[in-house]
Design a protein around this motif. Structure first.
Motif, PDB file in Angstrom:
ATOM      1  N   PRO A 115       0.785  -1.240   0.000  1.00 47.24           N
ATOM      2  CA  PRO A 115       0.000   0.000   0.000  1.00 47.24           C
ATOM      3  C   PRO A 115       0.817   1.291   0.000  1.00 47.24           C
ATOM      4  N   SER A 116       2.116   1.223   0.340  1.00 50.94           N
ATOM      5  CA  SER A 116       2.983   2.399   0.231  1.00 50.94           C
ATOM      6  C   SER A 116       3.712   2.424  -1.107  1.00 50.94           C
ATOM      7  N   GLU A 117       3.349   1.523  -2.000  1.00 49.16           N
ATOM      8  CA  GLU A 117       3.919   1.408  -3.355  1.00 49.16           C
ATOM      9  C   GLU A 117       5.369   0.945  -3.343  1.00 49.16           C
ATOM     10  N   GLN A 118       5.748   0.208  -2.297  1.00 48.93           N
ATOM     11  CA  GLN A 118       7.083  -0.368  -2.236  1.00 48.93           C
ATOM     12  C   GLN A 118       7.012  -1.808  -2.754  1.00 48.93           C
ATOM     13  N   PRO A 119       7.934  -2.195  -3.619  1.00 43.64           N
ATOM     14  CA  PRO A 119       7.912  -3.553  -4.160  1.00 43.64           C
ATOM     15  C   PRO A 119       8.265  -4.612  -3.119  1.00 43.64           C
ATOM     16  N   PHE A 120       7.609  -5.739  -3.233  1.00 45.82           N
ATOM     17  CA  PHE A 120       7.978  -6.940  -2.493  1.00 45.82           C
ATOM     18  C   PHE A 120       7.692  -8.118  -3.425  1.00 45.82           C
ATOM     19  N   CYS A 121       8.316  -9.239  -3.167  1.00 44.81           N
ATOM     20  CA  CYS A 121       8.169 -10.404  -4.042  1.00 44.81           C
ATOM     21  C   CYS A 121       7.464 -11.527  -3.305  1.00 44.81           C
ATOM     22  N   ILE A 122       6.714 -12.313  -4.077  1.00 40.21           N
ATOM     23  CA  ILE A 122       6.122 -13.531  -3.547  1.00 40.21           C
ATOM     24  C   ILE A 122       6.561 -14.700  -4.417  1.00 40.21           C
ATOM     25  N   SER A 123       6.769 -15.833  -3.775  1.00 41.30           N
ATOM     26  CA  SER A 123       7.159 -17.035  -4.505  1.00 41.30           C
ATOM     27  C   SER A 123       6.696 -18.260  -3.719  1.00 41.30           C
ATOM     28  N   ALA A 124       6.910 -19.420  -4.349  1.00 39.17           N
ATOM     29  CA  ALA A 124       6.542 -20.674  -3.705  1.00 39.17           C
ATOM     30  C   ALA A 124       7.548 -21.034  -2.633  1.00 39.17           C
ATOM     31  N   ARG A 125       7.080 -21.676  -1.599  1.00 41.46           N
ATOM     32  CA  ARG A 125       7.958 -22.192  -0.550  1.00 41.46           C
ATOM     33  C   ARG A 125       8.909 -23.212  -1.146  1.00 41.46           C
ATOM     34  N   GLY A 126      10.155 -23.190  -0.665  1.00 39.45           N
ATOM     35  CA  GLY A 126      11.105 -24.231  -1.102  1.00 39.45           C
ATOM     36  C   GLY A 126      11.991 -23.869  -2.210  1.00 39.45           C
TER      37      GLY A 126
END
Length: 126
Positions: A115-126
């Protein structure tokens, strides 16, 4: 010359801190994203989330300016892992994240903006 100690000094991270337009809103977002709890608030300026072992504090910075990603280099960002990445992406967008057009991770990770427009990444566990 000083004598070398036979024991290595080992440190740890107690907490990581992030700044944004609204620290409490960011704490609420990441607590919901991770299934954690907001464990402490600091007036109107900040809030802490934790899973009992790791903690993050989110501060309000009135002069905060989100990076113009991907043009600006990032000082720091989070990589979050989930069992079901597609479900997590939709849930995070429902919580207020957005998905930028630039996706450099291919099938390995997805970039979202908090919500602050800062990037973050998501990925699969492992």
């Amino acid at each position: 010359m000083a004598k070398s100690s036979s024991k290595a000094t080992v440190g740890g991270v107690k907490c990581a801190a992030f700044w944004g337009h609204d620290g409490k809103a960011l704490a609420d977002f990441y607590a919901a994203a991770l299934g954690w709890e907001v464990t402490q608030t600091f007036g109107d300026a900040a809030a802490m989330i934790s899973d009992g072992t790791t903690a993050y504090v989110f501060y309000t910075a009135e002069s905060f300016k989100a990076p113009n990603w991907p043009d600006d280099e990032l000082v720091f960002h989070l990589d979050l892992v989930f069992d079901d990445v597609e479900d997590a992406e939709q849930r995070l967008i429902g919580l207020g994240a957005t998905k930028p057009a630039h996706q450099p991770g291919g099938k390995h990770w997805t970039v979202l903006l908090d919500p602050s427009e800062q990037p973050f990444c998501i990925s699969a566990r492992g």
